[in-house]
Structure formats: structure tokens, C-alpha cells
Design a protein around this motif. Structure first.
Motif, PDB file in Angstrom:
ATOM      1  N   GLY A   1      -4.208   0.549  -5.599  1.00 19.24           N
ATOM      2  CA  GLY A   1      -5.145   1.553  -5.075  1.00 19.24           C
ATOM      3  C   GLY A   1      -4.588   2.411  -3.951  1.00 19.24           C
ATOM      4  O   GLY A   1      -5.321   3.181  -3.326  1.00 19.24           O
ATOM      5  N   MET A   2      -3.274   2.310  -3.713  1.00 21.93           N
ATOM      6  CA  MET A   2      -2.674   3.082  -2.611  1.00 21.93           C
ATOM      7  C   MET A   2      -2.962   4.585  -2.732  1.00 21.93           C
ATOM      8  O   MET A   2      -3.193   5.267  -1.725  1.00 21.93           O
ATOM      9  N   THR A   3      -2.965   5.092  -3.954  1.00 18.75           N
ATOM     10  CA  THR A   3      -3.196   6.531  -4.155  1.00 18.75           C
ATOM     11  C   THR A   3      -4.674   6.913  -4.009  1.00 18.75           C
ATOM     12  O   THR A   3      -5.044   8.065  -4.241  1.00 18.75           O
TER      13      THR A   3
ATOM     14  N   SER B   1       9.090   5.685 -11.059  1.00 18.90           N
ATOM     15  CA  SER B   1       8.833   6.687 -10.033  1.00 18.90           C
ATOM     16  C   SER B   1       8.304   5.987  -8.787  1.00 18.90           C
ATOM     17  O   SER B   1       8.827   4.933  -8.387  1.00 18.90           O
ATOM     18  N   SER B   2       7.241   6.496  -8.209  1.00 15.40           N
ATOM     19  CA  SER B   2       6.689   5.920  -6.981  1.00 15.40           C
ATOM     20  C   SER B   2       5.370   6.606  -6.683  1.00 15.40           C
ATOM     21  O   SER B   2       5.150   7.751  -7.118  1.00 15.40           O
ATOM     22  N   VAL B   3       4.515   5.954  -5.898  1.00 21.14           N
ATOM     23  CA  VAL B   3       3.328   6.656  -5.391  1.00 21.14           C
ATOM     24  C   VAL B   3       3.755   7.914  -4.633  1.00 21.14           C
ATOM     25  O   VAL B   3       2.989   8.864  -4.509  1.00 21.14           O
ATOM     26  N   HIS B   4       5.005   7.929  -4.155  1.00 20.82           N
ATOM     27  CA  HIS B   4       5.485   9.075  -3.373  1.00 20.82           C
ATOM     28  C   HIS B   4       5.924  10.245  -4.246  1.00 20.82           C
ATOM     29  O   HIS B   4       6.491  11.201  -3.739  1.00 20.82           O
ATOM     30  N   GLN B   5       5.626  10.193  -5.545  1.00 21.83           N
ATOM     31  CA  GLN B   5       5.701  11.433  -6.327  1.00 21.83           C
ATOM     32  C   GLN B   5       4.445  12.250  -6.028  1.00 21.83           C
ATOM     33  O   GLN B   5       4.367  13.420  -6.332  1.00 21.83           O
TER      34      GLN B   5
ATOM     35  N   PRO C   1       5.029   2.675  -8.933  1.00 18.75           N
ATOM     36  CA  PRO C   1       4.634   1.518  -8.123  1.00 18.75           C
ATOM     37  C   PRO C   1       4.240   1.935  -6.708  1.00 18.75           C
ATOM     38  O   PRO C   1       4.720   2.938  -6.175  1.00 18.75           O
ATOM     39  N   GLY C   2       3.371   1.131  -6.108  1.00 20.62           N
ATOM     40  CA  GLY C   2       3.090   1.262  -4.683  1.00 20.62           C
ATOM     41  C   GLY C   2       4.037   0.353  -3.918  1.00 20.62           C
ATOM     42  O   GLY C   2       5.235   0.298  -4.230  1.00 20.62           O
ATOM     43  N   ALA C   3       3.524  -0.353  -2.924  1.00 20.89           N
ATOM     44  CA  ALA C   3       4.384  -1.245  -2.130  1.00 20.89           C
ATOM     45  C   ALA C   3       4.583  -2.555  -2.886  1.00 20.89           C
ATOM     46  O   ALA C   3       3.657  -3.340  -3.054  1.00 20.89           O
ATOM     47  N   ILE C   4       5.792  -2.758  -3.339  1.00 17.63           N
ATOM     48  CA  ILE C   4       6.159  -3.947  -4.100  1.00 17.63           C
ATOM     49  C   ILE C   4       7.171  -4.716  -3.257  1.00 17.63           C
ATOM     50  O   ILE C   4       8.053  -4.106  -2.639  1.00 17.63           O
TER      51      ILE C   4
ATOM     52  N   ASN D   1      13.741  13.164   1.718  1.00 16.13           N
ATOM     53  CA  ASN D   1      14.677  13.091   0.586  1.00 16.13           C
ATOM     54  C   ASN D   1      14.082  12.259  -0.558  1.00 16.13           C
ATOM     55  O   ASN D   1      14.101  12.643  -1.726  1.00 16.13           O
ATOM     56  N   TYR D   2      13.500  11.138  -0.193  1.00 14.11           N
ATOM     57  CA  TYR D   2      12.944  10.217  -1.207  1.00 14.11           C
ATOM     58  C   TYR D   2      11.735  10.841  -1.909  1.00 14.11           C
ATOM     59  O   TYR D   2      11.629  10.824  -3.139  1.00 14.11           O
ATOM     60  N   ALA D   3      10.809  11.396  -1.122  1.00 11.12           N
ATOM     61  CA  ALA D   3       9.601  11.993  -1.716  1.00 11.12           C
ATOM     62  C   ALA D   3       9.966  13.194  -2.581  1.00 11.12           C
ATOM     63  O   ALA D   3       9.390  13.395  -3.658  1.00 11.12           O
TER      64      ALA D   3
ATOM     65  N   PRO E   1       2.849  12.466   0.156  1.00 11.18           N
ATOM     66  CA  PRO E   1       3.964  12.915   1.013  1.00 11.18           C
ATOM     67  C   PRO E   1       4.405  11.768   1.924  1.00 11.18           C
ATOM     68  O   PRO E   1       3.595  10.897   2.269  1.00 11.18           O
ATOM     69  N   TRP E   2       5.693  11.789   2.323  1.00 12.23           N
ATOM     70  CA  TRP E   2       6.182  10.652   3.108  1.00 12.23           C
ATOM     71  C   TRP E   2       7.075  11.125   4.239  1.00 12.23           C
ATOM     72  O   TRP E   2       8.256  11.419   4.040  1.00 12.23           O
ATOM     73  N   ALA E   3       6.468  11.208   5.444  1.00  5.96           N
ATOM     74  CA  ALA E   3       7.210  11.613   6.637  1.00  5.96           C
ATOM     75  C   ALA E   3       8.401  10.685   6.861  1.00  5.96           C
ATOM     76  O   ALA E   3       8.325   9.488   6.572  1.00  5.96           O
TER      77      ALA E   3
ATOM     78  N   ALA F   1      13.778  -5.570  -1.964  1.00  4.45           N
ATOM     79  CA  ALA F   1      14.692  -5.340  -0.841  1.00  4.45           C
ATOM     80  C   ALA F   1      14.486  -3.965  -0.208  1.00  4.45           C
ATOM     81  O   ALA F   1      14.715  -3.790   0.999  1.00  4.45           O
ATOM     82  N   ILE F   2      14.033  -2.989  -0.983  1.00  5.07           N
ATOM     83  CA  ILE F   2      13.954  -1.607  -0.464  1.00  5.07           C
ATOM     84  C   ILE F   2      12.997  -1.500   0.730  1.00  5.07           C
ATOM     85  O   ILE F   2      13.188  -0.661   1.605  1.00  5.07           O
ATOM     86  N   ASN F   3      11.966  -2.349   0.763  1.00  8.05           N
ATOM     87  CA  ASN F   3      11.023  -2.276   1.890  1.00  8.05           C
ATOM     88  C   ASN F   3      10.956  -3.580   2.693  1.00  8.05           C
ATOM     89  O   ASN F   3       9.994  -3.802   3.437  1.00  8.05           O
ATOM     90  N   ALA F   4      11.993  -4.410   2.563  1.00  3.71           N
ATOM     91  CA  ALA F   4      11.986  -5.724   3.235  1.00  3.71           C
ATOM     92  C   ALA F   4      11.829  -5.548   4.752  1.00  3.71           C
ATOM     93  O   ALA F   4      11.055  -6.268   5.403  1.00  3.71           O
TER      94      ALA F   4
HETATM   95  C1  BGC Z   1       9.161   2.743  -1.575  1.00  4.82           C
HETATM   96  C2  BGC Z   1       8.777   1.543  -0.765  1.00  4.82           C
HETATM   97  C3  BGC Z   1       7.343   1.665  -0.277  1.00  4.82           C
HETATM   98  C4  BGC Z   1       6.387   2.064  -1.382  1.00  4.82           C
HETATM   99  C5  BGC Z   1       4.996   2.378  -0.873  1.00  4.82           C
HETATM  100  C6  BGC Z   1       8.154   2.925  -2.671  1.00  4.82           C
HETATM  101  O1  BGC Z   1       8.489   3.971  -3.534  1.00  4.82           O
HETATM  102  O2  BGC Z   1      10.472   2.579  -2.102  1.00  4.82           O
HETATM  103  O3  BGC Z   1       9.657   1.411   0.332  1.00  4.82           O
HETATM  104  O4  BGC Z   1       6.923   0.426   0.269  1.00  4.82           O
HETATM  105  O5  BGC Z   1       6.888   3.183  -2.080  1.00  4.82           O
HETATM  106  O6  BGC Z   1       4.998   3.240   0.226  1.00  4.82           O
END
Ligand code: BGC
Length: 269
Positions: free
Chosen positions: A258-260, A155-159, A199-202, A168-170, A162-164, A205-208
Motif C-alpha cells: 500500500g506504499m503507493t 521496477s519500483s514504487v519509485h517509477q 516492489p515497495g520496501a522489501i 538518479n534512481y527515480a 518521487p524520491w529526494a 541488501a539495497i535498503n539494509a
Molecule cells: C528501493 C528501496 C526502497 C523501496 C521503497 C526500492 O525501489 O530500492 O531502497 O526501500 O524502493 O522506498
């Protein structure tokens, strides 16, 4: 049994989607490290997938690269058939394949919306359904694991956050949370464990691009002060699917430095 033995995955078969790079790659390798044979799914990067297979083989395990587009039902069924034929029925499935298509809401095309929802959430449905079907077919093998099967969502911290510019992703990741927990509630009595890692920011390539544009802005969001490595997540996945985590059912494990914790509130608000 010693707790280190409980973390072994010897004699188990894993399927990892989107395993040619990033978190999927690191998870596939971590699973092999713990003893599992791994089906390495990829969509287009066949060479990279073969390189992951080589890493798995270096660890004395079987690895097979398998092409499939996770947003297509026929592809997902064929992937699980191929995995079953070559490695055997799965004990572990990681639903990991995912994309981002960022845009401000007024500029977000329906195609941007659909692409992200159909891969990140639709794919999660197709892979999860198939995992549960195959776990049932395999049944309990107490000599290898206390559970019939382990399904893990990436999943992601963005579950949660919220992510302006990425509605679509959130929305897809928020969906994954309730998909995961609904499936967990449905199948836990069959000794099938469904969980997520968030995961938080890992550094993948997705956030390169974002890391290149303004790494400090990302670091400001991480109390622990570093961007994660794919291996940070691979280790969590290998533990989560092992019997060391046998009592964890329907949970999301946040691995985010600790992003959350919403660090912007430290000294503010
Ligand atoms: C996104 C990344 C982002 C991270 C933290 C991930 O789910 O895919 O692009 O760096 O969340 O915001």
C-alpha cells in the motif's frame, strides 16, 4: 485447465538478471518452484549465485550461474548465448539487476548518475532487446505456454513516487515504466507479453542500511504494516509470467503493502 495448472512453468527456460541475491534470487527460486529451468545471472557474487543454483536443483530443475555485467552490451549478448547453449532459448526473462547510489542533488557526481542510469535503465534496454530477439527465434510452443515469451521488469514504487536524494534512481525507474509500456505496445501482436512488477520496501541488501537506521520511518510509509520479503515479489513474478496472467499486457503490478496509497494523507491534507 485448472487455474493451478495455468500457473505451472514446466518445460520453460527463464533468465533472471541480478539473481544472486534479494528479489532476483527469490524470483529465480519461485520460477524453478513452478517448473522452469533458470539461468542465474550475477555480476560479482559467484558463490551466492551457485547457492541459488543449488536451491533450483533441490526443486528438480536445472540452474546455471552466469556472470555478466548488465550495463555492458557484449556481456548481455554473451549471457543470452550461454543461456541458449546450456538451457535452450528463453520463454521468460526477468530484468532485475539494479543499484542505488544516493546523494543530494548538489553532491551527486555525474558518475553516480551514469552508474544508476546505465545499470537500471540501460541494462533494462539491453536485456529487453535481447529477450525479444530470442523469443522471436524460439516462436510459439503452445504445449508450454499461450505466449511466445514473457519479459518482466523489476521496477519500483519509485517509477511513480518521487524520491529526494535519489534522483538518479527515480529517473531510471520512471524510464523503465515507459520502456516497458513502449515495448509492450510494439510486440504484443507477436504474443510477447511485457510487464513490470513494482516492489515497495522489501528486505534486501539495497535498503539494509535504511532499515537499520530507522525501520519505523519505513514502516510509517506502509499501510499494510510490514516490510516485504523477497518471496512476496518472487510469487508475483512467477504468476505474472504464467498463463494464469496471460491477458496481462503492458501493466505494472505494484506489490508494496500500500506504499503507493500515500499513507501520509490519512487524516491529513
Ligand atoms: C528501493 C528501496 C526502497 C523501496 C521503497 C526500492 O525501489 O530500492 O531502497 O526501500 O524502493 O522506498
Amino acid at each position: 485447465m485448472a487455474s493451478s495448472d495455468l500457473m505451472r512453468l514446466d518445460g520453460q527456460v527463464a533468465v533472471v538478471t541480478g539473481a544472486s541475491s534479494g528479489i532476483g534470487r527469490a524470483s529465480a527460486i519461485a520460477l524453478a518452484e513452478a517448473g522452469a529451468d533458470v539461468a542465474v545471472n550475477y555480476r560479482s557474487k559467484d558463490e551466492a549465485a551457485r547457492e541459488v543454483v543449488a536451491e533450483i536443483e533441490k526443486r528438480g530443475r536445472k540452474g546455471v550461474a552466469m556472470q555478466a555485467d548488465i550495463s555492458k552490451e557484449d556481456d548481455v549478448l554473451a549471457l543470452f548465448d550461454e543461456a541458449e547453449e546450456t538451457l535452450g532459448l528463453p520463454d521468460i526473462v526477468m530484468s532485475n539487476a539494479g543499484i542505488q547510489r544516493d546523494a543530494a542533488i548538489a553532491d551527486m557526481s555525474f558518475d553516480d548518475w551514469n552508474a544508476v542510469i546505465s545499470i537500471n535503465l540501460g541494462g533494462g534496454f539491453l536485456v529487453g532487446r535481447e529477450a525479444i530477439r530470442r523469443f522471436r527465434k524460439k516462436g510459439l510452443r503452445e504445449s508450454v505456454s499461450r505466449s511466445v515469451g514473457k519479459l518482466v521488469y523489476d521496477s519500483s514504487v519509485h517509477q511513480q513516487i518521487p524520491w529526494a536524494f535519489r534522483a538518479n534512481y527515480a529517473a531510471a525507474k520512471g524510464g523503465i515504466d515507459l520502456l516497458m509500456r513502449s515495448l509492450a505496445q510494439e510486440v504484443a501482436h507477436e504474443k510477447i507479453r511485457v510487464n513490470s512488477v513494482a516492489p515497495g520496501a522489501i528486505a534486501t541488501a539495497i535498503n539494509a542500511e535504511a532499515r537499520e537506521d530507522d525501520k519505523q520511518a519505513i514502516l510509517d510509509l506502509i499501510p499494510y504494516g510490514r516490510i516485504g520479503d523477497p518471496e512476496d515479489i518472487g510469487r508475483v513474478v512467477a504468476w505474472l509470467v504464467s498463463d494464469a496472467a496471460d491477458y496481462i499486457v503492458g501493466q505494472t503490478i505494484f506489490a508494496d503493502g500500500g506504499m503507493t496509497l500515500y499513507p501520509g494523507f490519512r487524516g491529513n491534507g
